[in-house]
Design a protein around this motif. Structure first.
Motif, PDB file in Angstrom:
ATOM      1  N   PHE A   1       0.779  -1.219  -0.105  1.00 29.49           N
ATOM      2  CA  PHE A   1      -0.090  -0.067   0.008  1.00 29.49           C
ATOM      3  C   PHE A   1       0.921   1.219  -0.126  1.00 29.49           C
ATOM      4  CE2 PHE A   1      -3.833  -2.421   2.061  1.00 29.49           C
ATOM      5  CZ  PHE A   1      -4.334  -2.035   0.800  1.00 29.49           C
ATOM      6  N   SER A   2       0.352   2.365  -0.621  1.00 36.56           N
ATOM      7  CA  SER A   2       1.170   3.625  -0.639  1.00 36.56           C
ATOM      8  C   SER A   2       0.755   4.401   0.356  1.00 36.56           C
ATOM      9  CB  SER A   2       1.121   4.339  -2.111  1.00 36.56           C
ATOM     10  OG  SER A   2      -0.345   4.544  -2.458  1.00 36.56           O
ATOM     11  N   ASN A   3      -0.589   4.387   0.602  1.00 33.72           N
ATOM     12  CA  ASN A   3      -1.007   5.372   1.835  1.00 33.72           C
ATOM     13  C   ASN A   3      -0.680   4.951   3.024  1.00 33.72           C
ATOM     14  OD1 ASN A   3      -2.406   7.126   3.448  1.00 33.72           O
ATOM     15  ND2 ASN A   3      -4.382   7.015   2.276  1.00 33.72           N
ATOM     16  N   VAL A   4      -0.250   5.799   3.763  1.00 33.35           N
ATOM     17  CA  VAL A   4       0.437   5.266   5.425  1.00 33.35           C
ATOM     18  C   VAL A   4      -0.651   4.965   6.355  1.00 33.35           C
ATOM     19  CG1 VAL A   4       1.719   6.006   6.925  1.00 33.35           C
ATOM     20  CG2 VAL A   4       2.225   7.050   4.968  1.00 33.35           C
ATOM     21  N   VAL A   5      -2.012   5.190   6.017  1.00 34.19           N
ATOM     22  CA  VAL A   5      -3.175   5.002   7.015  1.00 34.19           C
ATOM     23  C   VAL A   5      -3.385   3.446   6.689  1.00 34.19           C
ATOM     24  CG1 VAL A   5      -5.194   5.303   7.921  1.00 34.19           C
ATOM     25  CG2 VAL A   5      -3.615   7.217   7.366  1.00 34.19           C
ATOM     26  N   TYR A   6      -3.447   3.175   5.125  1.00 35.55           N
ATOM     27  CA  TYR A   6      -3.694   1.998   4.906  1.00 35.55           C
ATOM     28  C   TYR A   6      -2.622   0.934   5.273  1.00 35.55           C
ATOM     29  CZ  TYR A   6      -7.407   3.795   1.741  1.00 35.55           C
ATOM     30  OH  TYR A   6      -8.196   4.278   1.184  1.00 35.55           O
ATOM     31  N   VAL A   7      -1.222   1.326   5.388  1.00 38.25           N
ATOM     32  CA  VAL A   7      -0.243   0.591   5.946  1.00 38.25           C
ATOM     33  C   VAL A   7      -0.665  -0.068   7.381  1.00 38.25           C
ATOM     34  CG1 VAL A   7       2.179   0.413   6.299  1.00 38.25           C
ATOM     35  CG2 VAL A   7       1.259   1.269   4.440  1.00 38.25           C
ATOM     36  N   ILE A   8      -0.910   1.099   8.037  1.00 38.09           N
ATOM     37  CA  ILE A   8      -1.090   0.859   9.539  1.00 38.09           C
ATOM     38  C   ILE A   8      -2.212  -0.184   9.705  1.00 38.09           C
ATOM     39  CG2 ILE A   8      -1.736   2.113  11.892  1.00 38.09           C
ATOM     40  CD1 ILE A   8      -0.341   4.429  10.829  1.00 38.09           C
ATOM     41  N   LEU A   9      -3.342   0.180   9.047  1.00 35.53           N
ATOM     42  CA  LEU A   9      -4.454  -0.922   9.232  1.00 35.53           C
ATOM     43  C   LEU A   9      -4.084  -2.133   8.699  1.00 35.53           C
ATOM     44  CD1 LEU A   9      -7.362   1.280   8.152  1.00 35.53           C
ATOM     45  CD2 LEU A   9      -6.877   0.618  10.320  1.00 35.53           C
ATOM     46  N   SER A  10      -3.333  -2.202   7.614  1.00 36.05           N
ATOM     47  CA  SER A  10      -2.646  -3.765   7.331  1.00 36.05           C
ATOM     48  C   SER A  10      -1.861  -4.413   8.336  1.00 36.05           C
ATOM     49  CB  SER A  10      -2.042  -3.562   6.092  1.00 36.05           C
ATOM     50  OG  SER A  10      -2.830  -3.158   4.888  1.00 36.05           O
ATOM     51  N   LEU A  11      -0.989  -3.362   9.047  1.00 35.48           N
ATOM     52  CA  LEU A  11      -0.265  -3.850  10.141  1.00 35.48           C
ATOM     53  C   LEU A  11      -1.045  -4.514  11.324  1.00 35.48           C
ATOM     54  CD1 LEU A  11       2.609  -4.103  10.969  1.00 35.48           C
ATOM     55  CD2 LEU A  11       2.532  -1.991  12.357  1.00 35.48           C
ATOM     56  N   LEU A  12      -1.989  -3.642  11.726  1.00 33.10           N
ATOM     57  CA  LEU A  12      -2.804  -4.137  12.714  1.00 33.10           C
ATOM     58  C   LEU A  12      -3.518  -5.606  12.389  1.00 33.10           C
ATOM     59  CD1 LEU A  12      -4.454  -3.538  15.154  1.00 33.10           C
ATOM     60  CD2 LEU A  12      -6.083  -2.419  13.949  1.00 33.10           C
ATOM     61  N   SER A  13      -3.974  -5.673  11.199  1.00 33.55           N
ATOM     62  CA  SER A  13      -4.758  -6.764  10.819  1.00 33.55           C
ATOM     63  C   SER A  13      -3.563  -7.854  10.824  1.00 33.55           C
ATOM     64  CB  SER A  13      -5.062  -6.781   9.494  1.00 33.55           C
ATOM     65  OG  SER A  13      -5.585  -8.022   8.908  1.00 33.55           O
ATOM     66  N   THR A  14      -2.225  -7.681  10.624  1.00 36.58           N
ATOM     67  CA  THR A  14      -1.310  -8.798  10.521  1.00 36.58           C
ATOM     68  C   THR A  14      -1.112  -9.199  12.129  1.00 36.58           C
ATOM     69  OG1 THR A  14      -0.319  -7.651   8.705  1.00 36.58           O
ATOM     70  CG2 THR A  14       0.985  -9.380   9.758  1.00 36.58           C
ATOM     71  N   LEU A  15      -0.971  -8.106  12.872  1.00 38.77           N
ATOM     72  CA  LEU A  15      -0.622  -8.575  14.183  1.00 38.77           C
ATOM     73  C   LEU A  15      -1.806  -9.276  14.962  1.00 38.77           C
ATOM     74  CD1 LEU A  15       0.869  -5.094  15.485  1.00 38.77           C
ATOM     75  CD2 LEU A  15       1.974  -7.197  14.945  1.00 38.77           C
TER      76      LEU A  15
END
Lengths: 102, 177
Positions: B24-38
């Motif tokens: 993802f290029s948007n940083v907020v999407y990256v944070i949400l993806s990281l939350l899902s991964t965790l």
């Protein structure tokens, strides 16, 4: 009951660690680089806990707890450094940080 | 068999979310993806029988650190990373199902992980402490010095973050070098 084999945990750990290292190398946004580092730390946690389930010990879970605590420290200090870089240099990409280049 | 299916479910979703972190290029999407991964990694921990580490992963890592990232990201004026001149009214309404989906994800991971955990010790948490008791007894006897060192590292990191992140009187370009 069929247990999950050790190789499955290790393969998942390898894939996640590879994605984390890939993100750290390829991405240019500083916050994304920090979050890729978090991904790699979680991959190491999976390897610890999987080996723990295979061996029947509790030591790997303790190291996983230590890694969680150190990842919190890493996030705090790393975000502080990124905020300081942004405040002093007004950049957000690792391509623009070329002051140390010889 | 049930355990294997749960491991495949959690592992494949963790890999998908990790791809989202990288791509993802948007940083907020990256944070949400990281939350899902965790959250999915916490599910893998439940499958492996490490209930204490999984619960701490859900509580500390998935919730606290992700919220911390978003808080810092919104406190800093990222002109390039976040769009400035839009109201986000419609998008704000649209975020509600996403938040609900994340909450359902956490609930699903917890219930599924507890039900397929090998010894099922968190269900009889009151009667016999099980995994948590084992981890606590090893942690406070064999690894007690390392535990104290981690607390010292936390203190030093807190002081360092405050010193690094505080507002300077003058910027670097004003100085003599």
């Amino acid at each position: 009951m069929k247990m999950v084999p050790l190789e499955a945990y290790l393969i998942l750990s390898i894939i996640l660690f590879g994605l984390g290292v890939f993100g750290m190398i390829v991405r240019r946004n500083l916050v994304t680089i920090l979050m890729s580092a978090e991904l790699a730390l979680n991959a190491v946690n999976i390897a610890f806990v999987g080996a723990d389930a295979y061996l029947g010990l509790a030591d790997g879970q303790i190291f996983a707890l230590f890694i969680i605590a150190l990842a919190a420290v890493e996030a705090a200090v790393g975000l502080g450094i990124i905020v300081a870089i942004f405040r002093l240099r007004k950049v957000e990409s690792s391509d623009e940080l070329t002051d140390m280049r010889g | 068999m049930m355990q294997w299916l749960a491991f495949l479910f959690f592992g494949s979703l963790a890999i998908l979310s990790a791809l989202g972190v990288v791509l993802f290029s948007n940083v907020v999407y990256v944070i949400l993806s990281l939350l899902s991964t965790l959250v999915m990694v916490a599910g893998v921990f439940f499958v492996a029988g490490a209930e204490l580490v999984g619960a701490l992963q859900l509580l500390i890592y998935a919730v606290a650190i992700a919220v911390f990232y978003i808080l810092v990201l919104t406190a800093v004026p990222w002109e390039k990373a976040l769009k400035k001149d839009s109201h986000y009214r419609v998008e704000g309404v649209l975020t509600f199902p996403i938040v609900l989906a994340f909450y359902l994800e956490i609930i699903l991971v917890f219930l599924l992980g507890v039900s397929v955990s090998p010894k099922g010790e968190i269900r009889e948490y009151i009667k016999s402490l099980g995994n948590t008791e084992v981890v606590g007894s090893v942690l406070f006897s064999k690894y007690f010095f390392a535990f104290e060192l981690v607390s010292l590292v936390l203190l030093v990191g807190m002081i360092g973050a405050v010193i690094i992140g505080r507002k300077e009187e003058k910027t670097y370009e004003d100085g003599s070098p």
